[in-house]
Design a protein around this motif. Structure first.
Motif, PDB file in Angstrom:
ATOM      1  N   ASN A  83       0.834  -1.201   0.000  1.00 28.10           N
ATOM      2  CA  ASN A  83       0.000   0.000   0.000  1.00 28.10           C
ATOM      3  C   ASN A  83       0.866   1.246   0.000  1.00 28.10           C
ATOM      4  N   GLU A  95      -2.098  -6.226  -4.911  1.00 30.20           N
ATOM      5  CA  GLU A  95      -2.146  -7.432  -4.088  1.00 30.20           C
ATOM      6  C   GLU A  95      -2.268  -8.660  -4.979  1.00 30.20           C
ATOM      7  N   ARG A 128      -4.281  -8.129  -8.385  1.00 29.27           N
ATOM      8  CA  ARG A 128      -5.250  -7.045  -8.424  1.00 29.27           C
ATOM      9  C   ARG A 128      -4.639  -5.709  -7.998  1.00 29.27           C
ATOM     10  N   ARG A 130      -5.717  -2.101  -5.903  1.00 32.97           N
ATOM     11  CA  ARG A 130      -6.643  -1.715  -4.845  1.00 32.97           C
ATOM     12  C   ARG A 130      -6.638  -0.190  -4.703  1.00 32.97           C
ATOM     13  N   TYR A 141     -12.204  -0.155   0.806  1.00 31.28           N
ATOM     14  CA  TYR A 141     -11.473  -0.191  -0.456  1.00 31.28           C
ATOM     15  C   TYR A 141     -12.253  -0.961  -1.514  1.00 31.28           C
ATOM     16  N   THR A 142     -11.863  -0.742  -2.765  1.00 26.80           N
ATOM     17  CA  THR A 142     -12.330  -1.532  -3.895  1.00 26.80           C
ATOM     18  C   THR A 142     -11.115  -2.190  -4.538  1.00 26.80           C
ATOM     19  N   THR A 143     -11.354  -3.262  -5.280  1.00 30.02           N
ATOM     20  CA  THR A 143     -10.246  -3.994  -5.888  1.00 30.02           C
ATOM     21  C   THR A 143     -10.696  -4.627  -7.199  1.00 30.02           C
ATOM     22  N   GLU A 193     -14.105  -9.149   3.007  1.00 29.86           N
ATOM     23  CA  GLU A 193     -14.112  -8.778   1.593  1.00 29.86           C
ATOM     24  C   GLU A 193     -15.122  -9.611   0.816  1.00 29.86           C
ATOM     25  N   ARG A 195     -15.941 -10.688  -3.254  1.00 28.56           N
ATOM     26  CA  ARG A 195     -15.385 -10.688  -4.602  1.00 28.56           C
ATOM     27  C   ARG A 195     -16.304 -11.429  -5.565  1.00 28.56           C
TER      28      ARG A 195
END
Length: 232
Positions: A83, A95, A128, A130, A141-143, A193, A195
């Motif tokens: 990060n 990540e 991915r 993030r 967060y979004t990923t 999370e 997904r």
């Protein structure tokens, strides 16, 4: 004499007596949590899969066979990432993860043939990007990125001829999700999370006498994951 003592006390007071403002300035101020850095951890969760097997002309009466396969089960794996927190509290990162899957399903082939289809996701992984916004120690967060999964389909015949391996391929597609992390110490970070992954479709990897018949099998998954990371 009293006048001299009072004057001396008045002169020395600013140097020896602190006012409330001075006291506030000298107190330590807690610094905001810094999300920047390398981290690694473990995760586990539950997967609900959606898949469809298509074989042209192999259904009852020569119709096309469309068989819904819904493998589901539990997963566990590891992840590693990095990060970088910006001055405006936005956090950008990357990540990668790899996951062992105990995800399978059993479906009867339409038409009363007695053959069962076993679907199994052997493993999955992703790479991915993030993006999130830090509220001190909490980071929503979004990923999104690239995803891959090893997918197998086996025909369970229940006969002396044995089972038939219909498909054994690595599917490559994409994944997108969102989550929230919380740093409950300077080093340990917990997360939850969601997904969604679409691993695309492929032809059956084993022809099993189908010749040039059109075949197709796809795979999509919904994941709920929880994890624990250590920040280096």
């Amino acid at each position: 004499m009293k006048t001299i003592l009072l004057a001396t006390a008045f002169i020395l007071a600013p140097a020896g007596v602190a006012c409330p403002a001075d006291i506030n300035e000298t107190l330590p101020v807690a610094s905001a949590y810094d999300w920047s850095g390398l981290y690694a951890g473990v995760h586990f969760g539950y997967v609900a899969g959606k898949s469809n097997l298509f074989i042209a002309g192999s259904g009852p009466g020569g119709t096309d066979l469309n068989s819904a396969l819904d493998p589901d089960g539990f997963i566990g794996g590891i992840h590693v990432g990095f990060n970088q927190e910006m001055a405006n509290r936005f956090v950008l990162g990357a990540e990668a993860d790899i996951t062992y899957n105990d995800v399978d399903g059993l479906t009867a082939i339409p038409g009363g043939t007695g053959t069962l289809l076993k679907s199994e996701i052997k493993w999955s992984g992703s790479a991915r990007l993030r993006a999130g916004y830090a509220f001190d120690r909490t980071l929503p967060y979004t990923t999104a990125g690239v995803a891959a999964a090893k997918y197998e389909l086996t025909g369970i015949t229940g006969t002396p001829s044995g089972d038939i391996l219909l498909h054994d391929e690595t599917h490559v597609g994409w994944t997108v999700g969102a989550g929230v992390e919380h740093a409950f110490t300077d080093k340990w970070i917990a997360r939850v999370e969601y997904r969604y992954s679409d691993f695309g479709n492929k032809e059956l990897s084993a022809g099993v006498g189908l010749g040039t018949v059109a075949t197709d099998v796809d795979l999509k998954t919904h994941d709920i994951r929880a994890g624990l990371s250590y920040k280096f």
